[in-house]
Write a protein that holds these residues in place. Structure first.
Motif, PDB file in Angstrom:
ATOM      1  N   TRP A 137       0.839  -1.202   0.000  1.00 16.05           N
ATOM      2  CA  TRP A 137       0.000   0.000   0.000  1.00 16.05           C
ATOM      3  C   TRP A 137       0.870   1.245   0.000  1.00 16.05           C
ATOM      4  CZ3 TRP A 137      -1.275  -3.061   4.704  1.00 16.05           C
ATOM      5  CH2 TRP A 137      -2.245  -4.045   4.455  1.00 16.05           C
ATOM      6  N   ALA A 138       0.518   2.204  -0.824  1.00 17.44           N
ATOM      7  CA  ALA A 138       1.061   3.558  -0.738  1.00 17.44           C
ATOM      8  C   ALA A 138      -0.052   4.414  -0.151  1.00 17.44           C
ATOM      9  CB  ALA A 138       1.469   4.069  -2.115  1.00 17.44           C
ATOM     10  N   VAL A 139       0.216   5.071   0.954  1.00 21.56           N
ATOM     11  CA  VAL A 139      -0.838   5.785   1.674  1.00 21.56           C
ATOM     12  C   VAL A 139      -0.479   7.256   1.824  1.00 21.56           C
ATOM     13  CG1 VAL A 139      -2.215   5.889   3.777  1.00 21.56           C
ATOM     14  CG2 VAL A 139      -1.401   3.681   2.944  1.00 21.56           C
ATOM     15  N   ASP A 140      -1.386   8.112   1.389  1.00 20.51           N
ATOM     16  CA  ASP A 140      -1.275   9.555   1.591  1.00 20.51           C
ATOM     17  C   ASP A 140      -1.910   9.885   2.934  1.00 20.51           C
ATOM     18  OD1 ASP A 140      -1.534  12.299   1.624  1.00 20.51           O
ATOM     19  OD2 ASP A 140      -2.947  12.388  -0.055  1.00 20.51           O
ATOM     20  N   PRO A 141      -1.116  10.312   3.929  1.00 17.12           N
ATOM     21  CA  PRO A 141      -1.687  10.576   5.247  1.00 17.12           C
ATOM     22  C   PRO A 141      -2.388  11.922   5.363  1.00 17.12           C
ATOM     23  CG  PRO A 141       0.656  10.998   5.299  1.00 17.12           C
ATOM     24  CD  PRO A 141       0.343  10.476   3.908  1.00 17.12           C
ATOM     25  N   GLY A 142      -2.217  12.800   4.365  1.00 18.15           N
ATOM     26  CA  GLY A 142      -2.748  14.152   4.465  1.00 18.15           C
ATOM     27  C   GLY A 142      -1.745  15.077   5.129  1.00 18.15           C
TER      28      GLY A 142
ATOM     29  N   VAL B 108      -5.841   6.882   0.543  1.00 13.15           N
ATOM     30  CA  VAL B 108      -5.796   8.180   1.211  1.00 13.15           C
ATOM     31  C   VAL B 108      -6.360   8.008   2.617  1.00 13.15           C
ATOM     32  CG1 VAL B 108      -6.562  10.587   1.147  1.00 13.15           C
ATOM     33  CG2 VAL B 108      -6.046   9.376  -0.985  1.00 13.15           C
ATOM     34  N   ALA B 109      -5.617   8.484   3.612  1.00 16.63           N
ATOM     35  CA  ALA B 109      -6.007   8.254   5.010  1.00 16.63           C
ATOM     36  C   ALA B 109      -7.389   8.816   5.318  1.00 16.63           C
ATOM     37  CB  ALA B 109      -4.972   8.858   5.938  1.00 16.63           C
ATOM     38  N   SER B 110      -7.725   9.995   4.762  1.00 22.34           N
ATOM     39  CA  SER B 110      -9.025  10.596   5.063  1.00 22.34           C
ATOM     40  C   SER B 110     -10.170   9.712   4.582  1.00 22.34           C
ATOM     41  CB  SER B 110      -9.131  11.984   4.441  1.00 22.34           C
ATOM     42  OG  SER B 110      -9.000  11.911   3.028  1.00 22.34           O
ATOM     43  N   GLU B 111      -9.977   9.026   3.458  1.00 21.70           N
ATOM     44  CA  GLU B 111     -11.012   8.138   2.954  1.00 21.70           C
ATOM     45  C   GLU B 111     -11.132   6.884   3.824  1.00 21.70           C
ATOM     46  OE1 GLU B 111      -9.947   7.478  -1.104  1.00 21.70           O
ATOM     47  OE2 GLU B 111     -10.327   9.549  -1.695  1.00 21.70           O
TER      48      GLU B 111
ATOM     49  N   VAL C  18      -4.705  10.311  12.377  1.00 24.44           N
ATOM     50  CA  VAL C  18      -4.882   9.424  11.227  1.00 24.44           C
ATOM     51  C   VAL C  18      -4.492   7.983  11.525  1.00 24.44           C
ATOM     52  CG1 VAL C  18      -4.589  11.306   9.575  1.00 24.44           C
ATOM     53  CG2 VAL C  18      -2.598   9.946  10.246  1.00 24.44           C
ATOM     54  N   VAL C  19      -3.990   7.728  12.726  1.00 24.87           N
ATOM     55  CA  VAL C  19      -3.575   6.365  13.063  1.00 24.87           C
ATOM     56  C   VAL C  19      -4.726   5.366  12.937  1.00 24.87           C
ATOM     57  CG1 VAL C  19      -2.761   4.884  14.957  1.00 24.87           C
ATOM     58  CG2 VAL C  19      -1.567   7.020  14.412  1.00 24.87           C
ATOM     59  N   PRO C  20      -5.960   5.693  13.337  1.00 29.12           N
ATOM     60  CA  PRO C  20      -7.053   4.727  13.128  1.00 29.12           C
ATOM     61  C   PRO C  20      -7.210   4.294  11.678  1.00 29.12           C
ATOM     62  CG  PRO C  20      -7.756   6.433  14.647  1.00 29.12           C
ATOM     63  CD  PRO C  20      -6.428   6.870  14.104  1.00 29.12           C
ATOM     64  N   ALA C  21      -6.922   5.184  10.734  1.00 31.06           N
ATOM     65  CA  ALA C  21      -7.004   4.810   9.322  1.00 31.06           C
ATOM     66  C   ALA C  21      -5.961   3.754   8.985  1.00 31.06           C
ATOM     67  CB  ALA C  21      -6.806   6.037   8.444  1.00 31.06           C
TER      68      ALA C  21
END
Length: 232
Positions: free
Chosen positions: A175-180, A223-226, A205-208
């Motif tokens: 996974w490549a994850v954008d944390p915001g 994306v972490a927000s999603e 954002v840790v819960p994501a």
């Protein structure tokens, strides 16, 4: 207990994610360049009752990467590799017409070459555990923000490596994850005039990330927000 390696784990998102994983029963191998700050983080995370190996060093050093994987092996294997350590290439960030090429090379070395080197070192253990690679990306990898060109290019390259690795290693989640945009020292160094006080703390954002690790969706860019939107 499952074992995770987290680079850039002494503060910011790396440290916050370490706390989240420790609270969920993971043993940890932590990396950062500043030994004193890393030791402080390790002591905090040990309070969760987890085993923590804290190894100060630079992820651009092949010997250090080998030490991180060896530490995971001593703890019993490797279920998760988090490539979180990052370099900006210039502090504060500058336009491309003023970006020193040595700075760009440094960003690429830390943000692209080192993560691939650590993946290569860790793959035998990750294959054994059907584990996961989590590469911390950025919205700068997909959006054209002035002054963010060098850093964004390095994260775009990391995204592409992640996508190809997922094709080549179907037994491992990648996974490549954008944390915001978060309230971190990295962002403060990148754009000191922007201010960070109004930005979310890394722990928000840790819960994501924990949802991602627990549910193990298909490999891809996220994306972490999603992900947070789906956390109950």
């Amino acid at each position: 207990m499952p074992v995770a390696i987290i680079t850039g784990a002494s503060k910011g998102l790396g440290r916050a994610l370490g706390a989240g994983l420790a609270g969920n029963g993971w043993d940890l191998v932590l990396d950062a360049r500043t030994a004193s700050v890393l030791d402080e983080a390790a002591e905090e995370l040990r309070s969760y009752g987890t085993r923590v190996e804290a190894l100060p060093g630079d992820v651009t050093d092949a010997g250090h990467r080998a030490e991180l994987v060896a530490a995971a092996r001593r703890l019993g294997g490797l279920g998760l590799l988090v490539n979180n350590a990052s370099a900006l290439g210039a502090e504060p960030l500058v336009r491309l017409d003023g970006l020193a090429l040595d700075g760009l090379r440094a960003a690429l070395e830390t943000n692209v070459v080192a993560p691939l080197g650590l993946v290569q070192e860790a793959l035998p253990l990750l294959r054994e555990s059907a584990g996961a690679v989590l590469n911390v990306s950025s919205d700068a990898a997909v959006e054209a923000y002035g002054t963010w060109g060098g850093y964004g290019a390095s994260k775009a390259a990391l995204d592409q490596l992640s996508a190809v690795l997922a094709v080549e290693e179907p037994g491992v989640r990648v996974w490549a994850v954008d944390p915001g945009d978060l309230r971190t020292d990295l962002y403060r160094a990148a754009a000191p005039l922007d201010g960070v006080s109004g930005r979310p703390l890394p722990r928000s954002v840790v819960p994501a990330f924990l949802r991602l690790i627990a549910e193990r969706p298909a490999s891809g860019r996220l994306v972490a927000s999603e992900l947070l939107a789906g956390v109950r």
